[in-house]
Structure formats: C-alpha cells, structure tokens
Write a protein that holds these residues in place. Structure first.
Motif, PDB file in Angstrom:
ATOM      1  N   GLU A  72       0.826  -1.206   0.000  1.00  0.00           N
ATOM      2  CA  GLU A  72       0.000   0.000   0.000  1.00  0.00           C
ATOM      3  C   GLU A  72       0.860   1.256   0.000  1.00  0.00           C
ATOM      4  OE1 GLU A  72      -4.191  -1.103   1.697  1.00  0.00           O
ATOM      5  OE2 GLU A  72      -2.736  -0.954   3.340  1.00  0.00           O
ATOM      6  N   VAL A  78      -5.621   9.761  -5.914  1.00  0.00           N
ATOM      7  CA  VAL A  78      -5.790   8.430  -6.515  1.00  0.00           C
ATOM      8  C   VAL A  78      -6.261   8.518  -7.960  1.00  0.00           C
ATOM      9  CG1 VAL A  78      -7.253   6.358  -6.436  1.00  0.00           C
ATOM     10  CG2 VAL A  78      -6.129   7.162  -4.373  1.00  0.00           C
ATOM     11  N   ASN A 105     -10.997   6.054   2.808  1.00  0.00           N
ATOM     12  CA  ASN A 105      -9.915   6.157   1.822  1.00  0.00           C
ATOM     13  C   ASN A 105     -10.476   5.994   0.420  1.00  0.00           C
ATOM     14  OD1 ASN A 105      -7.941   6.371   3.790  1.00  0.00           O
ATOM     15  ND2 ASN A 105      -7.381   4.218   3.721  1.00  0.00           N
ATOM     16  N   ARG A 106      -9.883   6.703  -0.523  1.00  0.00           N
ATOM     17  CA  ARG A 106     -10.142   6.452  -1.940  1.00  0.00           C
ATOM     18  C   ARG A 106      -9.015   5.542  -2.396  1.00  0.00           C
ATOM     19  NH1 ARG A 106     -13.698   7.222  -5.654  1.00  0.00           N
ATOM     20  NH2 ARG A 106     -13.140   7.797  -7.782  1.00  0.00           N
ATOM     21  N   SER A 107      -9.360   4.462  -3.067  1.00  0.00           N
ATOM     22  CA  SER A 107      -8.402   3.386  -3.304  1.00  0.00           C
ATOM     23  C   SER A 107      -8.392   2.937  -4.760  1.00  0.00           C
ATOM     24  CB  SER A 107      -8.780   2.206  -2.404  1.00  0.00           C
ATOM     25  OG  SER A 107      -7.970   1.095  -2.647  1.00  0.00           O
ATOM     26  N   LEU A 109      -6.688  -0.334  -6.836  1.00  0.00           N
ATOM     27  CA  LEU A 109      -6.015  -1.619  -6.652  1.00  0.00           C
ATOM     28  C   LEU A 109      -5.574  -2.164  -8.007  1.00  0.00           C
ATOM     29  CD1 LEU A 109      -5.479  -3.467  -4.185  1.00  0.00           C
ATOM     30  CD2 LEU A 109      -7.572  -4.679  -4.773  1.00  0.00           C
ATOM     31  N   ASN A 119      -1.976  -1.249  -3.734  1.00  0.00           N
ATOM     32  CA  ASN A 119      -3.047  -0.310  -3.455  1.00  0.00           C
ATOM     33  C   ASN A 119      -2.475   1.090  -3.369  1.00  0.00           C
ATOM     34  OD1 ASN A 119      -5.559   0.783  -2.643  1.00  0.00           O
ATOM     35  ND2 ASN A 119      -5.077   0.464  -0.493  1.00  0.00           N
ATOM     36  N   PHE A 121      -3.704   4.720  -2.296  1.00  0.00           N
ATOM     37  CA  PHE A 121      -4.862   5.260  -1.591  1.00  0.00           C
ATOM     38  C   PHE A 121      -4.624   6.683  -1.122  1.00  0.00           C
ATOM     39  CE2 PHE A 121      -2.287   3.831   1.901  1.00  0.00           C
ATOM     40  CZ  PHE A 121      -2.598   4.664   2.966  1.00  0.00           C
TER      41      PHE A 121
END
Length: 134
Positions: A72, A78, A105-107, A109, A119, A121
C-alpha cells in the motif's frame, strides 16, 4: 520495534524494479544484481531474486505466489494516479478502479508484473487522515 521494509521475491528483479520505479517515481538502489531497494519516506520496498532465498532457507518464499498481502502506497490523488498508470506503455492490470472505501480512503487496486496486489490510496475524511498520524 519499527517496520522498515517489505521484501518481494521475484524471478526477474530487473523487470519488477523497473515497474516499481515507474509507478512510485523512486529510483532504486542496487547494491547487487540480485537485490534492489526503493527507499520511501516511511518504508523501503526491497526486491530480491529467488536466488537470494538460498541464503535464508531454500523455498521459504516462492515468487509469483502471493494472494494475501497488499503493498500500500499513500498518494496525493488516486484518480490522477489512475490516469497516469493507465497511460504507461506497460500499464498495470487494474483490479479495482478508484473507489471510495467505507473507512474513508479512496483506493486504486492493481497488480504488479508478478501478480502482487498494489493499493494506491488517499485518505478523504478527517478520521482517515488521523489514522495515518504518527
């Protein structure tokens, strides 16, 4: 105790180092052909050849077999990173488009060339930002 690095074992150090240099913007240190480090402000991502596992215990780590850990990275935006990554010549496989998670969180992947999950984020809420405070 302090977590200082995460090491990924691979069959192709050069390929994985090039990928992470592109996605992180960090330059890798390469003290040996079989080993590299991308040093960030909070942790180091180490990349080692499968050959190096003989120094520890043969078979202790198997390249390209991770299905549980996620690397991460905290990023400023993001959505901007998503645009940047998908425009790369060797764009990564996106597993999840930018999504706002229930914990604030804005994620984004995606997978690295060995199939490891990554990830990116950005914390959106005050609570999410507070969790990152040290």
């Amino acid at each position: 105790m302090q977590l200082v690095s995460v090491r990924v074992i691979t069959n192709d150090v050069a390929r994985l180092v090039e990928f992470y240099e592109q996605v992180t913007g960090l330059d890798a240190r390469r003290p040996a052909e079989q080993f590299a480090e991308l040093v960030g402000p909070s942790c180091t991502l180490a990349i080692g050849s499968a050959e190096t596992m003989a120094l520890f215990s043969a078979g202790a780590a198997v390249p390209e077999s991770n299905r549980t850990a996620i690397l991460e990275f905290l990023v400023e935006d993001v959505d901007r990173e998503h645009e940047r990554l998908t425009s790369l010549a060797a764009a990564p496989e996106v597993v999840q488009e930018p999504t706002t998670m229930p914990w604030g969180n804005r994620s984004l992947l995606f997978r690295d060339p060995d199939g490891n999950l990554v990830n990116f984020f950005t914390p959106l809420t005050d609570e999410a930002r507070a969790r990152l405070a040290r």
